[in-house]
Enzyme design. Sequence first.
Site, PDB file in Angstrom:
ATOM      1  N   GLU A  37       0.820  -1.224   0.000  1.00 11.11           N
ATOM      2  CA  GLU A  37       0.000   0.000   0.000  1.00 11.11           C
ATOM      3  C   GLU A  37       0.850   1.267   0.000  1.00 11.11           C
ATOM      4  OE1 GLU A  37      -0.662  -2.530   2.134  1.00 11.11           O
ATOM      5  OE2 GLU A  37      -2.631  -3.259   1.474  1.00 11.11           O
TER       6      GLU A  37
ATOM      7  N   HIS B 125     -10.625  -4.804   9.601  1.00 14.03           N
ATOM      8  CA  HIS B 125     -11.258  -4.682   8.283  1.00 14.03           C
ATOM      9  C   HIS B 125     -12.593  -3.941   8.370  1.00 14.03           C
ATOM     10  CE1 HIS B 125      -8.344  -7.840   7.386  1.00 14.03           C
ATOM     11  NE2 HIS B 125      -8.539  -7.630   6.104  1.00 14.03           N
TER      12      HIS B 125
END
Lengths: 333, 325
Positions: free
Chosen positions: A67, A136
Amino acid sequence: MSTPNGTVREITYGEAVREAIVEEMRRDPTVFMIGEDIGAAGNVFKILTGLQAEFGADRVIDSPISESGIAGIGVGAAMTGMRPIVEIMFGDFTTFVMDQMTNQAAKTHYMSGGKLRVPMVLRTTMGAGRASAAQHSQSLHAWLSHVPGMKVALPATPRDAKGLLKSAIRDDNPVAIFEDKMMYSVTGPVEEEEFLIPLGQAEIKRPGRDITIVATSSMVQETLTAAERLAGIGLEAEVVDPRTMVPLDTDTLVESAKRTSRAMVVDEGCERYGVTGELASVIADGAFYYLDAPVRRLGAMNVPVPFAPSLEEQTIPNADGIFETARALCSAA
Amino acid sequence: MSVMTSSQDVEHWLYLYEQMYRIRCFEEVSDNLYTRGLIPGITHLYIGEEAVAVGVCSVLRDDDWITSTHRGHGHCLAKGADVGRMFAELMGRATGYCGGKGGSMHIADQDTGNLGANGIVGGSTAIVAGAGLSAKLRGTDEVAVAFFGDGALGQGQLYESMNMAALWKLPVLYVCENNHYGEYTPNDQTIAGEILDRARAFGIPSREVDGQDIREVSRVAGEAVAAARRGDGPSFLQCTTYRYRGHHVGDVDRPYRTQAEEEEWQATRDPLRNLAAWLETEFDVGSEVVEQLEAEVRTAVDDSAAKALEEPIPEASEVTTHVYA
């Protein structure tokens, strides 16, 4: 809620995101996408199916699980003439891109005295509700909203998802878009014809005279549900969706609160130091002499999001809580 | 700054000598101005490492890109920045490269392909891959070069960047300036294994270069840039060099290393002295030629600094401009 013009279809939020990307990539050859599993897999929520087939692997780039690296690649590409859309699969992983967004993307234009620009979009998700546990499920939009130089959008409907994303892609600044993953399959009216929704323009999703409820992202729908129930007891709630945290349409929020004399704010980020604090403060400052009660706010509980659905559902605001809070606020002197 | 002369010619090397000497003068004057309180904040001097920036940039074109570091003055000047506007920026003046909003650690100049010095160690190591990807997507043969110190070898982002640059054959050159110290710590305490092995693990051609020898730096960098330009992908250079001064201008006692070590590097491996000696042997360039060139450069740099001191500070209203484009 504003009515779409022209030929209207019902499409999902996910389809709206995809349409925005497809239209902008067809229109502008400098637009490209980079992210994890966005190629053949069509992204983890399957909303980008076929994108790579149309535009090729050069413009729809399947990246390693890096990322920070892909955010940095977005910054460098944006500085040199491209308009990258960087997809961060889960909002929780924006932790990895914070240096690139806060220290590079958001500051480059200012630090360079206006010479360099970083026209990039960071698309990511937010929201609990899928029993995905604490890593998440977070809604971390407050973090990037805090950084001068960033713009931050939280589309609440398919139409907003499309119109805001298209504007974000054309914007010359770094724009982070947080899409609530629970909304990808939600449908709504979106016109066939091309349209843009400017960043920094709130929308009154439901007019009302008794209380202003400012809500973001998936909390807009919860609030609209609560508003129907409030109407059943004679209270007309005005539901205002700022749509972008930065720039913030303070006028629409303040004017609504002045009209109704009561205001509350609902957002799925943790309540402590979250965007509800900023929004409530803006209303309190701007509408103080018109208010009959202190501005209330409802955010997520200040706990990590638990796994067990029975626990998870307690942590985020819902229509019941919004209804009760609004009713209590309207009974206050 | 692209160099049009041939490496066969004495003019070529005299020009590169001049560039290196300009950087050294710039840094010495900056040090002096800082000490006298005329430059605010902190400044990291490039003295001793000049051959790396000048050697690498001598093989770049104007439309190639560089990313730089907190110790970035040398890179900026070597890529073509103007001395006066550099000084003005260091002094926080309106006419500086960033209008006084960036300062020493953030000088950027798109016109010379400089994507900016960077205050975050390793912060530009992925940005350079983005510039390389952009060059490729736009169908150009531009090359993107990242300068970074050995300190950046500790940052994970470098490895994400090298992995993707190798996977996608991006036109990128990674230039590690190994000056042996990450800030105030000798890098034998911070680097495990061999530096070049780290890049080789990604299949990236990697070379160790004597960073004090501008002829070697430019030759090896030239090969790497040519490879990137023809689509062969990234390369990695470890340029062994030495930071004559401290981590920043205020780091004067330097307890982490010995004075003898500093003196030895300066006495035996100075990039300017070594090039001057070679010019004398190879082209019979006498010391009077070099001294004349140095005097001209020094006068020009001094004049630029004096002029910059007369430049206006930014208007107060500038504080809110350029937050958004």
